[in-house]
Design a protein around this motif. Structure first.
Motif, PDB file in Angstrom:
ATOM      1  N   THR A  85       0.825  -1.218   0.000  1.00  0.00           N
ATOM      2  CA  THR A  85       0.000   0.000   0.000  1.00  0.00           C
ATOM      3  C   THR A  85       0.856   1.264   0.000  1.00  0.00           C
ATOM      4  O   THR A  85       0.351   2.356  -0.294  1.00  0.00           O
ATOM      5  CB  THR A  85      -0.932   0.027   1.226  1.00  0.00           C
ATOM      6  N   GLU A  86       2.153   1.116   0.309  1.00  0.00           N
ATOM      7  CA  GLU A  86       3.060   2.262   0.385  1.00  0.00           C
ATOM      8  C   GLU A  86       3.965   2.377  -0.835  1.00  0.00           C
ATOM      9  O   GLU A  86       4.788   3.294  -0.907  1.00  0.00           O
ATOM     10  CB  GLU A  86       3.933   2.127   1.643  1.00  0.00           C
ATOM     11  N   LEU A  87       3.842   1.460  -1.764  1.00  0.00           N
ATOM     12  CA  LEU A  87       4.785   1.368  -2.884  1.00  0.00           C
ATOM     13  C   LEU A  87       4.098   1.659  -4.215  1.00  0.00           C
ATOM     14  O   LEU A  87       2.867   1.704  -4.288  1.00  0.00           O
ATOM     15  CB  LEU A  87       5.407  -0.029  -2.902  1.00  0.00           C
ATOM     16  N   PRO A  88       4.896   1.815  -5.289  1.00  0.00           N
ATOM     17  CA  PRO A  88       4.310   1.951  -6.628  1.00  0.00           C
ATOM     18  C   PRO A  88       3.439   0.746  -6.957  1.00  0.00           C
ATOM     19  O   PRO A  88       3.522  -0.284  -6.292  1.00  0.00           O
ATOM     20  CB  PRO A  88       5.546   2.023  -7.544  1.00  0.00           C
ATOM     21  N   PRO A  89       2.594   0.860  -7.979  1.00  0.00           N
ATOM     22  CA  PRO A  89       1.651  -0.221  -8.280  1.00  0.00           C
ATOM     23  C   PRO A  89       2.336  -1.561  -8.541  1.00  0.00           C
ATOM     24  O   PRO A  89       3.365  -1.636  -9.202  1.00  0.00           O
ATOM     25  CB  PRO A  89       0.912   0.283  -9.519  1.00  0.00           C
ATOM     26  N   LEU A  90       1.720  -2.619  -8.010  1.00  0.00           N
ATOM     27  CA  LEU A  90       2.247  -3.969  -8.198  1.00  0.00           C
ATOM     28  C   LEU A  90       1.959  -4.440  -9.613  1.00  0.00           C
ATOM     29  O   LEU A  90       0.817  -4.457 -10.057  1.00  0.00           O
ATOM     30  CB  LEU A  90       1.587  -4.929  -7.197  1.00  0.00           C
ATOM     31  N   ARG A  91       3.007  -4.864 -10.306  1.00  0.00           N
ATOM     32  CA  ARG A  91       2.851  -5.372 -11.667  1.00  0.00           C
ATOM     33  C   ARG A  91       3.347  -6.812 -11.817  1.00  0.00           C
ATOM     34  O   ARG A  91       2.936  -7.513 -12.739  1.00  0.00           O
ATOM     35  CB  ARG A  91       3.610  -4.474 -12.657  1.00  0.00           C
ATOM     36  N   VAL A  92       4.225  -7.254 -10.903  1.00  0.00           N
ATOM     37  CA  VAL A  92       4.820  -8.588 -11.032  1.00  0.00           C
ATOM     38  C   VAL A  92       4.877  -9.245  -9.655  1.00  0.00           C
ATOM     39  O   VAL A  92       5.281  -8.611  -8.671  1.00  0.00           O
ATOM     40  CB  VAL A  92       6.244  -8.508 -11.619  1.00  0.00           C
ATOM     41  N   TRP A  93       4.474 -10.506  -9.601  1.00  0.00           N
ATOM     42  CA  TRP A  93       4.627 -11.300  -8.373  1.00  0.00           C
ATOM     43  C   TRP A  93       5.266 -12.620  -8.772  1.00  0.00           C
ATOM     44  O   TRP A  93       4.762 -13.315  -9.650  1.00  0.00           O
ATOM     45  CB  TRP A  93       3.267 -11.544  -7.721  1.00  0.00           C
ATOM     46  N   VAL A  94       6.364 -12.984  -8.100  1.00  0.00           N
ATOM     47  CA  VAL A  94       7.080 -14.222  -8.399  1.00  0.00           C
ATOM     48  C   VAL A  94       7.055 -15.125  -7.165  1.00  0.00           C
ATOM     49  O   VAL A  94       7.601 -14.770  -6.109  1.00  0.00           O
ATOM     50  CB  VAL A  94       8.536 -13.953  -8.816  1.00  0.00           C
ATOM     51  N   ASN A  95       6.417 -16.278  -7.294  1.00  0.00           N
ATOM     52  CA  ASN A  95       6.399 -17.286  -6.229  1.00  0.00           C
ATOM     53  C   ASN A  95       7.566 -18.241  -6.436  1.00  0.00           C
ATOM     54  O   ASN A  95       7.494 -19.151  -7.265  1.00  0.00           O
ATOM     55  CB  ASN A  95       5.075 -18.050  -6.254  1.00  0.00           C
TER      56      ASN A  95
END
Length: 260
Positions: A85-95
């Protein structure tokens, strides 16, 4: 010479990526590669000391956000959700987080089997769910989830049944999430590595595991083990708009091992 604005990865700049199991090995290299593409990277790992070392090595305090988390806990990713919520928009998530187990089928301890499934498969599912919540409303931008599988989901090796089963589950989650979230524009893919040289596989030359590894590599089309960079580059491709029409795919990065 290609400028930053014309780079195929330019769309990633100024956005956020999350990488689990990011303190070492493949996960660390994935984080470094995404940071090199201009992303703010959230490094998630259970080992606080290793995570601190990784953060210092990346040496980019404005682009690296370490979060210590026990992913198998029900609320293990709560701290990550708060930071997003404090960062730039999430575009990538790596599990990427995972564990390996070595037991013959006849000797598999059910508690150990369940532990491997929980760490490798259940945390991947939970990571996908958290990513989905953070990404689902950003319908005007390319968003990608990349899961780490293994060629052992398709190819049997001795004493790997627990690990292989967990990675088969990872691939199933990948396909189902891709199907369900495709209408939202969220792409979900997996990278399936073969043999990769990491600290964990740097066995002495006389070690039986090293001998077996070299025998296996001699049968590969490319005659070598993969590097962490090979895997990270594949993740970068799937995470970027270059793969904008790719979803539900299991990308083999194995030097041709599946052909052997």
């Amino acid at each position: 010479m290609e400028s930053a604005s014309t780079s195929p990865f330019a769309a990633l700049r100024g956005t956020t990526a999350v990488v689990t199991g990011a303190a070492r090995g493949i996960g660390f290299q994935i984080a470094a590669t995404l940071r090199g593409a201009g992303m703010t990277v959230v490094l998630v790992d259970r080992d606080a000391d290793e995570l601190d070392n990784a953060t210092r090595e990346l040496a980019s305090p404005d682009q690296v956000v370490p979060v210590v988390a026990e992913l198998t806990a029900q609320d293990g990713l709560a701290g990550v959700e708060t930071r997003l919520t404090e960062l730039p928009p999430l575009r990538v998530w790596v599990n990427n987080a995972g564990v390996v187990s070595h037991q013959d089928v006849a000797d598999v301890d059910i508690e150990e089997f369940e532990r491997v499934l929980r760490v490798n498969a259940a945390t991947t599912l939970r990571g996908c769910q958290v990513a989905h919540r953070a990404m689902r409303d950003e319908t005007d931008a390319d968003r990608a989830i990349v899961n780490l599988s293994s060629l052992l989901a398709d190819k049997a090796l001795p004493q790997r049944v627990s690990y292989a089963t967990s990675k088969t589950a990872v691939e199933t989650v990948t396909r189902y999430a891709a199907q369900e979230w495709g209408p939202l524009g969220i792409r979900v893919n997996a990278v399936s590595p073969g043999y990769v040289d990491t600290r964990l596989t740097a066995w002495p030359s006389a070690d039986p595991r090293q001998v077996a590894k070299q025998q296996a590599l001699s049968a590969l089309a490319l005659r070598r083990a993969g590097s962490v960079e090979d895997i990270a580059n594949a993740v970068l491709f799937l995470a970027s708009p270059m793969a904008a029409y790719v979803t539900g795919t299991i990308l083999r990065v194995d030097g041709g091992w599946h052909l052997a």
